[in-house]
Design an enzyme around this catalytic site. Structure first.
Site, PDB file in Angstrom:
ATOM      1  N   HIS A  49     -10.728  11.290  -9.188  1.00 21.95           N
ATOM      2  CA  HIS A  49     -10.806  10.793  -7.812  1.00 21.95           C
ATOM      3  C   HIS A  49     -10.000  11.722  -6.915  1.00 21.95           C
ATOM      4  CE1 HIS A  49     -11.290   8.118  -4.505  1.00 21.95           C
ATOM      5  NE2 HIS A  49     -10.165   7.434  -4.631  1.00 21.95           N
ATOM      6  N   ASP A  65       0.872  -1.170   0.000  1.00 24.62           N
ATOM      7  CA  ASP A  65       0.000   0.000   0.000  1.00 24.62           C
ATOM      8  C   ASP A  65       0.912   1.223   0.000  1.00 24.62           C
ATOM      9  OD1 ASP A  65      -1.674   2.097   0.541  1.00 24.62           O
ATOM     10  OD2 ASP A  65      -2.685   1.149   2.225  1.00 24.62           O
ATOM     11  N   ASP A  77      -2.809   5.479  -5.390  1.00 25.84           N
ATOM     12  CA  ASP A  77      -2.969   6.779  -4.732  1.00 25.84           C
ATOM     13  C   ASP A  77      -1.826   7.717  -5.113  1.00 25.84           C
ATOM     14  OD1 ASP A  77      -5.221   5.664  -3.692  1.00 25.84           O
ATOM     15  OD2 ASP A  77      -4.375   5.276  -1.717  1.00 25.84           O
ATOM     16  N   ARG A  81      -6.718  -2.315  -7.223  1.00 27.13           N
ATOM     17  CA  ARG A  81      -5.493  -1.555  -6.989  1.00 27.13           C
ATOM     18  C   ARG A  81      -4.279  -2.476  -7.098  1.00 27.13           C
ATOM     19  NH1 ARG A  81      -4.781   2.009  -1.632  1.00 27.13           N
ATOM     20  NH2 ARG A  81      -4.047   0.062  -0.734  1.00 27.13           N
ATOM     21  N   ASP A 120     -16.777   5.277  -2.099  1.00 22.60           N
ATOM     22  CA  ASP A 120     -15.648   4.788  -1.318  1.00 22.60           C
ATOM     23  C   ASP A 120     -16.185   4.276   0.034  1.00 22.60           C
ATOM     24  OD1 ASP A 120     -12.996   4.419  -0.294  1.00 22.60           O
ATOM     25  OD2 ASP A 120     -12.264   6.007  -1.606  1.00 22.60           O
ATOM     26  N   ASP A 144     -10.135  -2.678  -3.452  1.00 23.21           N
ATOM     27  CA  ASP A 144      -9.034  -1.791  -3.036  1.00 23.21           C
ATOM     28  C   ASP A 144      -8.281  -2.462  -1.882  1.00 23.21           C
ATOM     29  OD1 ASP A 144      -7.549   0.548  -3.047  1.00 23.21           O
ATOM     30  OD2 ASP A 144      -8.954   1.657  -1.800  1.00 23.21           O
TER      31      ASP A 144
END
Ligand SMILES: *[C@@H]1O[C@H](CO)[C@@H](O)[C@H](O)[C@H]1NC(C)=O
Ligand SMILES: *[C@@H]1O[C@H](CO)[C@@H](O)[C@H](O)[C@H]1NC(C)=O
Ligand SMILES: *[C@@H]1O[C@H](CO)[C@@H](O)[C@H](O)[C@H]1NC(C)=O
Ligand SMILES: *[C@@H]1O[C@H](CO)[C@@H](O)[C@H](O)[C@H]1NC(C)=O
Ligand SMILES: *[C@@H]1O[C@H](CO)[C@@H](O)[C@H](O)[C@H]1NC(C)=O
Ligand SMILES: *[C@@H]1O[C@H](CO)[C@@H](O)[C@H](O)[C@H]1NC(C)=O
Ligand SMILES: *[C@@H]1O[C@H](CO)[C@@H](O)[C@H](O)[C@H]1NC(C)=O
Ligand SMILES: *[C@@H]1O[C@H](CO)[C@@H](O)[C@H](O)[C@H]1NC(C)=O
Length: 830
Positions: free
Chosen positions: A589, A212, A531, A515, A340, A453
């Site tokens: 986003h 992440d 991100d 993701r 989300d 995600d």
């Protein structure tokens, strides 16, 4: 004053640099192997005299041994389609062998031995003498892959080292790409397209370990969310490639030290050395050879190619309705709005927030009435909560476990959570079942896609494990997490895909965004670059990120428009909307702490630019749709780097080709007043600058560079002379009805007065294109000799296309050779 400012700066730097992700020197196996010069006594000899041929499997086996008495076995085989497979296993130990990733079990084809001495063995696929493998005894032994008379890939065994069982299961090996000038691959890194030198440049090796990586840096070899262990070696003469079929953490050192023989040294934490080798010889060939192994996506539903509006989070159902209403009112086309994590009841997936999403069905009805779809997030962590049926049903059965057999629990959005063990077919079926309309209460057909995600997976506050699973966790079948780490997200999307297929009774093509991903993820999901940050370098890197993803089969790729973190300045936001038009997945986003940035919130001039971008996208949707069909048929990328079609056009990272016919060169620099375009091709290639708004078209010759003046409204793109581009000019605010529109046909004549093109269409939703050939592929031709004409015919499929076009706009290159803008408009009857 000054001191105070400095202090703040220092604090900020410390905060953002607080990096939990390890460098090679902090990872035992990496630092050990990276600085490990194998000694002579460790070099392996290939015992050519002891070759064993298995005529049933078509696999040739050779013993390998060294002076330290390590015994290995080398297996070599040829697959169809100019692909070879090389496996090296230890005689006395069994390692984990990867499953699920390949699209189908490849079977080896017959081969012939055409040379065998004590020192050398040469084999060819039966009947294919252009491709060969030459094994030399050594020590160290070597294995070369040759196309025609040129060696393309050299598996140089001087760095072949296997760690013994007590210490771990890491291994390393080296591959050289003879004749190559540039290496590409090791997707995903936020970097320029060409893999950079890591050895001489004193940088860390490229790392593939899914994490992440929020607020990741560009220009970096660090790990991101997805991993595809593929490298292509390219020169303007030919291309070859490799794929390491292994989902463990790996590090790869790249060096260009030896001229025309760049090499890659893999350092892998565990699993099997199972390497596929692609002969090429062109870029198109290697991509097809790789994609043939790992599969192609099915057609996306048409609406998924439209614009997607997302935010972390739209907090209430009224907010969602308002966004959709305003987008319509201000004439911004869009097809889907995304929810989300906050739509859930306490981050429990498959539930709704009772306070703010009290009427999910009503919300979906409203969206449907506006021809919009809803997409919701479903993550792999399941809240530990004895009142939550998804948890209760999975407890002790379907979660990833510790070695002692108890469920692993880690912190994530809902607090303490367990994680579905997607390696288990039963756990996948369990998870898939929650997508059913009667299980995911409040979901209807308008909830038309799912967003997976946090599936690296992300675990909060465990920096010692780099905020993901510890390597010792145990999966179904007693598989250690270490051996499959990089495919956890892939497996989640496989389960989601099964779930949506079953939910919709195989009547609709699932849409999933993920993701995290691995080789083969294209079969189940679209992916985005994670991100990113609302700053210029992040916009600039989106093209190389998605183009590389397209070269490894992951064609449905996009990046968060505007950047997820930070507030982009309006200029950046506009440039991002313009550049995003040409990437296959198109979604705005933003993070929770950013200012709202739905396009209607900006002043009129900004709105105009964004609106034009969105409309440019919708006008070209059938171009994308047709290219997806080509990918589905043969594995070709939807968007391409210049060198894919024009092998000598390397290192031009801000230009992309949409298929073969559109060249996009958006402005991606702050304050730019000009844009330099490098036109691919030679003096016989021409490009028309497409300007659908003003109708002012100019013609430009291949092989030249031109600098254009650009203001904020200009984001240049070009149609190739010789192409026919079908555009839908009707004003729409979603894709609804688009397939029935009257099209405008741009016939962009080449110097001889010809143009050709294809148009694909189907029902936009179902698998009938696949199961019943219910689709239509049209071939179109424009010609000027012996008479002027436009001809089209259906060349594939049995759907009768309601093909009507409003106008054919013809562009021609003036005969004088003096290239000047022209525009001839022809409005024929049909
Ligand atoms: C070779 O590649 C083609 C195109 O990708 C594919 O249709 C075919 O199935 C492949 N052949 C085999 C035997 O895998
Ligand atoms: C990118 O990284 C390389 C190596 O780490 C460094 O030499 C180079 O200056 C960086 N480039 C930019 C634009 O930051
Ligand atoms: C509901 O929405 C409001 C904003 O309107 C927000 O402040 C609140 O935190 C939300 N409640 C939940 C449970 O998400
Ligand atoms: C199993 O191991 C984990 C991690 O070491 C530990 O937290 C947990 O308490 C153990 N469970 C049992 C039942 O011993
Ligand atoms: C949805 O409702 C059904 C019937 O009340 C229940 O069995 C199921 O567990 C619910 N789903 C979730 C995710 O709570
Ligand atoms: C068309 O483009 C050319 C070259 O950029 C420019 O000189 C001319 O003014 C433009 N004409 C119109 C009508 O916009
Ligand atoms: C165009 O630009 C490229 C990249 O800067 C350069 O290599 C090439 O020589 C230029 N070509 C011409 C014709 O100027
Ligand atoms: C074809 O298009 C016409 C005009 O748009 C429409 O009336 C007709 O129903 C369409 N036919 C089919 C089979 O879709």
């Amino acid at each position: 004053m000054i001191t105070g400012r400095l202090l703040i700066l220092v604090l900020l730097v410390n905060f953002t640099r607080c990096d939990i992700y390890k460098s090679c020197s902090e990872v035992t196996f990496c630092s050990k192997f990276r600085n490990y010069p194998a000694t002579r006594s460790e070099y392996f000899t290939a015992e050519i005299g002891e070759v064993n041929e298995d005529k049933m499997t078509n696999i040739l086996t050779l013993p390998l041994s060294n002076e330290k008495d390590v015994k290995l076995e080398l297996q070599v085989s040829f697959l169809s389609n100019f692909t070879a497979r090389l496996r090296i296993t230890e005689v006395n130990r069994k390692r984990y062998e990867l499953k699920e990733v390949l699209d189908h079990e490849p079977h080896a084809v017959k081969y012939d031995i055409t040379q065998q001495t004590n020192h050398k063995l040469r084999i060819h696929p039966h009947g294919l003498h252009d491709a060969s493998i030459i094994i030399s005894r050594g020590a160290p032994f070597s294995l070369e892959l040759a196309y025609k008379t040129h060696t393309r890939i050299n598996f140089d065994s001087s760095q072949l080292v296997f760690e013994s069982a007590e210490e771990g299961e890491a291994f390393s090996f080296n591959v050289g790409f003879q004749g190559s000038t540039n290496l590409y691959g090791l997707h995903h890194h936020a970097d320029r397209m060409t893999l950079r030198e890591t050895v001489e440049a004193d940088s860390d090796p490229y790392r593939l370990k899914n994490v992440d990586a929020g607020q990741y840096q560009t220009n970096s070899t660090k790990s991101l969310y997805g991993a595809v262990p593929v490298i292509y070696g390219h020169s303007k003469k030919s291309t070859s490639g490799i794929f390491l079929h292994n989902a463990a953490q790996q590090w790869v050192d790249i060096t260009y030290k030896e001229k025309l023989k760049p090499s890659a040294r893999f350092i892998v934490e565990g699993g099997t050395l199972d390497l596929f080798l692609f002969f090429g010889p062109s870029f198109k060939d290697v991509v097809r050879q790789y994609v043939d192994l790992t599969g192609r996506m099915h057609m996306p539903q048409l609406w998924t190619l439209g614009y997607h509006q997302c935010r972390y989070s739209y907090l209430t159902q009224d907010d969602v309705k308002e966004v959709v209403t305003k987008m319509e009112e201000y004439d911004f086309p869009m097809d889907a709005i995304w929810l989300d994590i906050d739509y859930t009841d306490g981050k429990k997936y498959f539930t709704w927030n009772p306070q703010n999403y009290s009427d999910p069905v009503g919300l979906q009805k409203y969206l449907a009435s506006m021809n919009k779809r809803l997409i919701t997030i479903i993550d792999p962590h399941i809240k530990v909560d004895s009142d939550y049926p998804v948890y209760v049903g999975g407890q002790g059965k379907y979660f990833v476990k510790w070695e002692n057999g108890s469920d692993f629990q880690g912190d994530c959005w809902p607090g303490l959570s367990s994680y579905i063990d997607f390696l288990s077919p039963e756990a996948r079926a369990y998870f898939a079942n929650w997508y059913r309309y009667d299980k995911f209460n409040g979901s209807t057909e308008t909830l038309a896609g799912i967003w997976n995600d946090m599936n690296e997976p992300s675990v909060f506050n465990v920096p010692q494990w780099e905020n993901t699973f510890p390597p010792e966790l145990v999966h179904y079948g007693n598989v250690r997490h270490r051996d499959i780490h990089n495919m956890y997200g892939f497996l989640q999307t496989k389960a989601t895909h099964e779930g949506l297929l079953a939910r919709d009774k195989h009547l609709k093509r699932p849409f999933i965004l993920t993701r995290s991903y691995f080789a083969g993820s294209q079969r189940y999901a679209a992916m985005w670059t994670g991100d990113n940050t609302g700053d210029w370098p992040y916009l600039q890197v989106t093209y190389s990120e998605c183009v590389l993803s397209n070269l490894v089969g992951h064609v449905f790729c996009g990046a968060d428009v505007g950047g997820f973190f930070w507030d982009p300045e309006p200029e950046l936001l506009q440039r991002w909307y313009q550049a995003g038009v040409w990437l296959p997945f198109y979604r705005g986003h933003a993070n929770a702490d950013t200012k709202r940035r739905e396009p209607y919130l900006f002043p009129d001039d900004v709105q105009t630019v964004v609106r034009n971008a969105l409309k440019t996208r919708y006008k070209h949707l059938l171009v994308f749709y047709t290219l997806f069909y080509q990918h589905v048929t043969n594995g070709d990328p939807v968007v391409r780097p210049l060198f894919y079609e024009y092998p000598d056009m390397i290192d031009i990272d801000d230009h992309i080709l949409i298929g073969t016919d559109i060249l996009a060169t958006p402005v991606m620099e702050k304050g730019a007043k000009t844009k330099t375009v490098h036109f691919p091709g030679n003096e016989d290639t021409f490009w028309y600058r497409a300007d659908l708004c003003t109708g002012n078209w100019t013609v430009h010759r291949g092989g030249t560079n031109e600098t254009f003046n650009v203001d904020i409204q200009n984001s240049p793109y070009f149609y190739r002379a010789g192409s026919i581009v079908v555009v839908t000019n009707k004003q729409r605010t979603s894709t609804e009805g688009l397939l029935d529109d009257h099209f405008t046909i741009y016939a962009n004549a080449d110097p001889k007065g010809y143009a050709t093109g294809f148009l694909y269409s189907d029902d936009g939703v179902s698998f009938d294109y696949q199961d019943k050939d219910y689709f239509c592929l049209l071939e179109m031709k424009y010609y000027t000799h012996p008479v002027y004409g436009f001809h089209y015919e259906q060349v594939k499929g049995n759907m009768e296309l309601n093909f009507s076009f409003k106008e054919i706009v013809v562009h021609e290159i003036p005969e004088s050779g003096n290239i000047a803008p022209i525009s001839i408009e022809v409005v024929p009857g049909k």
